[in-house]
Design a protein around this motif. Structure first.
Motif, PDB file in Angstrom:
ATOM      1  N   ARG A  94       0.832  -1.211   0.000  1.00 51.56           N
ATOM      2  CA  ARG A  94       0.000   0.000   0.000  1.00 51.56           C
ATOM      3  C   ARG A  94       0.865   1.260   0.000  1.00 51.56           C
ATOM      4  O   ARG A  94       0.651   2.182  -0.789  1.00 51.56           O
ATOM      5  CB  ARG A  94      -0.941  -0.004   1.205  1.00 51.56           C
ATOM      6  CG  ARG A  94      -1.944   1.164   1.213  1.00 51.56           C
ATOM      7  CD  ARG A  94      -2.871   1.059   2.412  1.00 51.56           C
ATOM      8  NE  ARG A  94      -3.652  -0.178   2.365  1.00 51.56           N
ATOM      9  CZ  ARG A  94      -4.845  -0.263   1.789  1.00 51.56           C
ATOM     10  NH1 ARG A  94      -5.392   0.797   1.212  1.00 51.56           N
ATOM     11  NH2 ARG A  94      -5.494  -1.414   1.786  1.00 51.56           N
ATOM     12  N   GLU A 156      -0.087 -10.434   0.989  1.00 47.24           N
ATOM     13  CA  GLU A 156      -0.790  -9.150   1.086  1.00 47.24           C
ATOM     14  C   GLU A 156      -1.968  -9.055   0.123  1.00 47.24           C
ATOM     15  O   GLU A 156      -2.962  -8.395   0.414  1.00 47.24           O
ATOM     16  CB  GLU A 156       0.169  -7.985   0.795  1.00 47.24           C
ATOM     17  CG  GLU A 156       1.181  -7.697   1.868  1.00 47.24           C
ATOM     18  CD  GLU A 156       1.974  -6.442   1.546  1.00 47.24           C
ATOM     19  OE1 GLU A 156       1.456  -5.332   1.753  1.00 47.24           O
ATOM     20  OE2 GLU A 156       3.117  -6.587   1.050  1.00 47.24           O
ATOM     21  N   VAL A 157      -1.840  -9.674  -1.037  1.00 47.75           N
ATOM     22  CA  VAL A 157      -2.895  -9.612  -2.050  1.00 47.75           C
ATOM     23  C   VAL A 157      -3.169 -11.010  -2.586  1.00 47.75           C
ATOM     24  O   VAL A 157      -2.390 -11.948  -2.381  1.00 47.75           O
ATOM     25  CB  VAL A 157      -2.524  -8.663  -3.217  1.00 47.75           C
ATOM     26  CG1 VAL A 157      -2.384  -7.230  -2.733  1.00 47.75           C
ATOM     27  CG2 VAL A 157      -1.241  -9.123  -3.902  1.00 47.75           C
ATOM     28  N   TYR A 170      -3.116  -1.704 -12.375  1.00 47.03           N
ATOM     29  CA  TYR A 170      -2.738  -0.548 -11.555  1.00 47.03           C
ATOM     30  C   TYR A 170      -2.229   0.601 -12.430  1.00 47.03           C
ATOM     31  O   TYR A 170      -2.636   1.763 -12.254  1.00 47.03           O
ATOM     32  CB  TYR A 170      -1.665  -0.944 -10.532  1.00 47.03           C
ATOM     33  CG  TYR A 170      -0.900   0.255 -10.042  1.00 47.03           C
ATOM     34  CD1 TYR A 170      -1.472   1.147  -9.145  1.00 47.03           C
ATOM     35  CD2 TYR A 170       0.375   0.537 -10.535  1.00 47.03           C
ATOM     36  CE1 TYR A 170      -0.792   2.288  -8.740  1.00 47.03           C
ATOM     37  CE2 TYR A 170       1.061   1.664 -10.133  1.00 47.03           C
ATOM     38  CZ  TYR A 170       0.469   2.539  -9.239  1.00 47.03           C
ATOM     39  OH  TYR A 170       1.146   3.675  -8.853  1.00 47.03           O
ATOM     40  N   GLU A 202      -6.323   3.470  -2.771  1.00 46.71           N
ATOM     41  CA  GLU A 202      -7.404   2.890  -1.977  1.00 46.71           C
ATOM     42  C   GLU A 202      -8.472   2.258  -2.869  1.00 46.71           C
ATOM     43  O   GLU A 202      -8.995   1.181  -2.557  1.00 46.71           O
ATOM     44  CB  GLU A 202      -8.029   3.961  -1.080  1.00 46.71           C
ATOM     45  CG  GLU A 202      -7.120   4.370   0.083  1.00 46.71           C
ATOM     46  CD  GLU A 202      -7.771   5.370   1.008  1.00 46.71           C
ATOM     47  OE1 GLU A 202      -8.857   5.912   0.664  1.00 46.71           O
ATOM     48  OE2 GLU A 202      -7.191   5.646   2.087  1.00 46.71           O
ATOM     49  N   LEU A 205      -6.881  -1.076  -4.274  1.00 47.33           N
ATOM     50  CA  LEU A 205      -6.683  -2.159  -3.310  1.00 47.33           C
ATOM     51  C   LEU A 205      -7.959  -2.540  -2.564  1.00 47.33           C
ATOM     52  O   LEU A 205      -8.158  -3.713  -2.234  1.00 47.33           O
ATOM     53  CB  LEU A 205      -5.603  -1.763  -2.297  1.00 47.33           C
ATOM     54  CG  LEU A 205      -4.169  -1.661  -2.833  1.00 47.33           C
ATOM     55  CD1 LEU A 205      -3.218  -1.257  -1.716  1.00 47.33           C
ATOM     56  CD2 LEU A 205      -3.710  -2.977  -3.454  1.00 47.33           C
ATOM     57  N   ASP A 206      -8.822  -1.550  -2.297  1.00 44.31           N
ATOM     58  CA  ASP A 206      -9.996  -1.806  -1.454  1.00 44.31           C
ATOM     59  C   ASP A 206     -11.298  -1.862  -2.231  1.00 44.31           C
ATOM     60  O   ASP A 206     -12.325  -2.286  -1.690  1.00 44.31           O
ATOM     61  CB  ASP A 206     -10.107  -0.725  -0.369  1.00 44.31           C
ATOM     62  CG  ASP A 206      -8.842  -0.624   0.479  1.00 44.31           C
ATOM     63  OD1 ASP A 206      -8.182  -1.663   0.669  1.00 44.31           O
ATOM     64  OD2 ASP A 206      -8.504   0.481   0.939  1.00 44.31           O
TER      65      ASP A 206
END
Length: 214
Positions: A94, A156-157, A170, A202, A205-206
């Motif tokens: 992040r 993490e992902v 991305y 954000e 990722l979210d």
């Protein structure tokens, strides 16, 4: 003459050549950005660097086109080195993406598009142009892919999407925002770079789904 002395002399000569080349590229970048390809001559650059025009052709035998393309390549590499030096100091995906996105959104696209137009209009070496753009994109994508692969390996992902595809998604998102700021500035609410970078990371990722509606 002692071979060690010859080797030392050659080393010093190479260092001087490298330093002169760096100075030439730095001056060329400043002048080309200010005046464009057409507005700058080899003599202008030589005078600013304080070398002879012959010395300029020693480093760039093919002339202004070679110097111009080399300058763009060096500028791209410098940007990448600076950005990823800071990215590699950050902890976790992040924060790394936040740093990288801030760098991306801070790039001056007016200069980028002006130089791109000059490349297309004045540089006839199409193979060199393609090589320059492809190598830049591949190098950038490999570095971003490595960030995602590291995050996958660290849990993490998700592992369900390959790292190179995550990198493409991305980059598409970050560059889409940057292009929008350039082309549609009047239609986009003005936000500072840090705020926009946070929104991009954000959202990526979210997600953007309203959790309360699920």
């Amino acid at each position: 003459m002692n071979s060690n002395k010859i080797s030392a002399d050659e080393g010093k000569h190479m260092e001087r050549d490298q330093e002169t080349r760096r100075r030439i590229l730095a001056v060329a970048e400043r002048l080309f950005l200010a005046k464009g390809f057409k507005g700058v001559s080899m003599k202008d650059i030589a005078d600013e660097v304080d070398v002879t025009t012959a010395a300029l052709y020693y480093h760039f035998p093919e002339g202004k086109q070679e110097l111009f393309l080399s300058m763009i390549q060096q500028a791209i590499e410098d940007w990448g080195e600076q950005a990823f030096h800071e990215v590699n100091q950050a902890k976790g995906l992040r924060q790394q993406l936040l740093v990288l996105t801030q760098h991306t959104l801070s790039r001056h696209l007016n200069n980028f598009f002006a130089l791109s137009r000059d490349v297309e209009e004045f540089c006839r070496d199409n193979s060199r142009k393609r090589e320059l753009m492809i190598s830049h994109r591949k190098g950038q994508l490999q570095r971003v892919t490595a960030l995602f692969q590291q995050a996958i390996d660290g849990g993490e992902v998700t592992q369900e999407i390959p790292a190179n595809l995550l990198a493409l998604m991305y980059e598409g998102m970050a560059m889409g925002v940057q292009f929008g700021r350039h082309f549609f500035a009047a239609d986009i609410e003005q936000r500072d770079t840090q705020e926009l970078a946070t929104m991009v990371v954000e959202s990526f990722l979210d997600g953007i789904a309203n959790q309360t509606k699920r």
